[in-house]
Design an enzyme around this catalytic site. Sequence first.
Site, PDB file in Angstrom:
ATOM      1  N   SER A  73      -9.867   1.926   2.587  1.00  0.00           N
ATOM      2  CA  SER A  73      -8.929   2.633   1.761  1.00  0.00           C
ATOM      3  C   SER A  73      -7.899   1.743   1.046  1.00  0.00           C
ATOM      4  CB  SER A  73      -8.181   3.654   2.609  1.00  0.00           C
ATOM      5  OG  SER A  73      -7.345   3.014   3.546  1.00  0.00           O
ATOM      6  N   SER A 113     -10.346  -0.184   6.853  1.00  0.00           N
ATOM      7  CA  SER A 113      -9.667  -0.029   5.556  1.00  0.00           C
ATOM      8  C   SER A 113      -8.942  -1.256   5.029  1.00  0.00           C
ATOM      9  CB  SER A 113      -8.666   1.121   5.630  1.00  0.00           C
ATOM     10  OG  SER A 113      -9.313   2.348   5.455  1.00  0.00           O
ATOM     11  N   LYS A 157       0.849  -1.191   0.000  1.00  0.00           N
ATOM     12  CA  LYS A 157       0.000   0.000   0.000  1.00  0.00           C
ATOM     13  C   LYS A 157       0.885   1.241   0.000  1.00  0.00           C
ATOM     14  CE  LYS A 157      -3.966   1.955   2.515  1.00  0.00           C
ATOM     15  NZ  LYS A 157      -4.840   1.835   3.712  1.00  0.00           N
TER      16      LYS A 157
END
Lengths: 95, 486
Positions: B158, B182, B78
Amino acid sequence: MALDKAAVRKIARLARIRVAEEELDGLAVELSNILTFVEQLGEVDTAGVEPMTSVVAMTLPRRADAVTDGNTADKVLVNAPEGTGNFFAVPKVVE
Amino acid sequence: MTTLTDLSMAEARDGLRARKYSAKELAEAHVAAVERIKPLNAFITATPERALAAAAEADRRLARGEERAMEGLPLAIKDLFCTEGVLTTAASHILDGFKPPYESTVTANLWRAGALMLGKANLDEFAMGSSNMTSHYGPVESPWRRKGDNRALVPGGSSGGSAAAVAARAALGATGTDTGGSIRQPAAFCGIVGMKPTYGRCSRWGIVAFASSLDQAGPLTRNVRDAAIMLGAMAGHDPKDSTSVDTPVPDYEMALTGDIRGLRIGIPREYRMDGMNPEIERLWEQGKAWLRDAGAEPVDISLPHTKYALPTYYIVAPAEASSNLARYDGVRYGLRVPGRTLDEMYENTRAAGFGKEVRRRVMIGTYVLSAGYYDAYYNKARQIRTLIARDFDRAFKVCDAILTPTAPSAAFALGEKMDDPIAMYLNDVFTVPASLAGLPAISVPAGLSGDGLPLGLHLIGRAFDEAGVLKIAHVLERAADFRARP
């Protein structure tokens, strides 16, 4: 709580985010809606409840007050939009 | 014949050790897959040369019999984890060009275990969002489509790029971060496993901060065993994060015994909400039945402050975000927009650099922390956070883990729910309470919606009992036997 334009202008100033005058009304509605949503917390009786400071029961660790690194000015400055020598450069603040 | 990108992490690990294929072949297959899924926009930066170089080292180690726990396994990272010398954006314009001169502890742990990086995955800007629509680099598309409908769907957020990359078979696993859901919500939307460990289990050092009292790193993988393998490599005490807990990391794979007889599974009555999607309710009932069939005992529990979790979160998280994001001022890194004075430079830079959702949250956070409102909002929320954590403490006296749905619906279309921030926030209604209480939780793909999209079930455990959560999740996974693919 409904925020008015002046309140939003003040928050934007505190947050150091420039907000165009024509955006203030829209933001006032958006932020007021969120505040109305969170204000349901007022229903909860919290008398005598300790506010949470740490979600895990632990005492913060201590360490020796010693210098463990340094002399890396080049690394620290490598991403600076503007630098001069070993310093960050900003617009003049003192006349 | 399975292709190399269809392997699970455990299979790939065992195949490399058995010399069925080389780390180079495994890395090349994934590098090609990253290229192939470009239309999904799952990656902000691809790092193929780096992946192939690390694969060469992995092959040398394998040849010498010196392989490490995740030797040669290709991952997506990420783009919230700082990676030394590799562009790190947090999907924000304000971090333009930022190449950290240091490596986050979690990614350093993964490289030390032999894993390799395929690239930096897209996300909601500063991890603020549930759809991946708020990225400065554009939305991510889910590899899934509804039956008979070709509209692009969100991967969740997210950690949307991470989830899409793993679901689309472009990475064996991915790192995510979870502040209010997330990791777990995108895992549910994309039909994969996502785990948020206990607060303090993984170091936050070198992860771009959103809400420091909630942020935790965790794995997104295609099965529970892979989550166990990857969490084992990510976790561990780190003196550089004062909230990192100094407690041993068990062998999580060993916990997957398949035996959950006698465990009590709490079913919280407050999670059964008015107007709940009947598909979600049925899946939850099914999950309960699966665990009962495996010898566990479902018990009704009460978490009375559940309905206050989201409003509490939407005070605490923005408050912390407004403090954390104060550092983006155009002086030390990233974007700078000139101004006549220092203050004007700050204001111009932050106006240009932050997207709408980030601006909204920074402003809410600024307001609830400002003089005159601090007690009414921020302190009140912290008190209710204490009550929410106490609810869980009480529940865990009568149960060993808690079963809930992960999200209130399947994935929605790109652009939906964008007009109403609160409708978007409701995505996290089932995941936020465990975040506020710092507890470990996992989402396991458990079924399909009527229109053919993945749905997840969510297990919450006691603090630091990731092993117990993984053990139950493994049983749930076997019972659900989820084989659908995008």
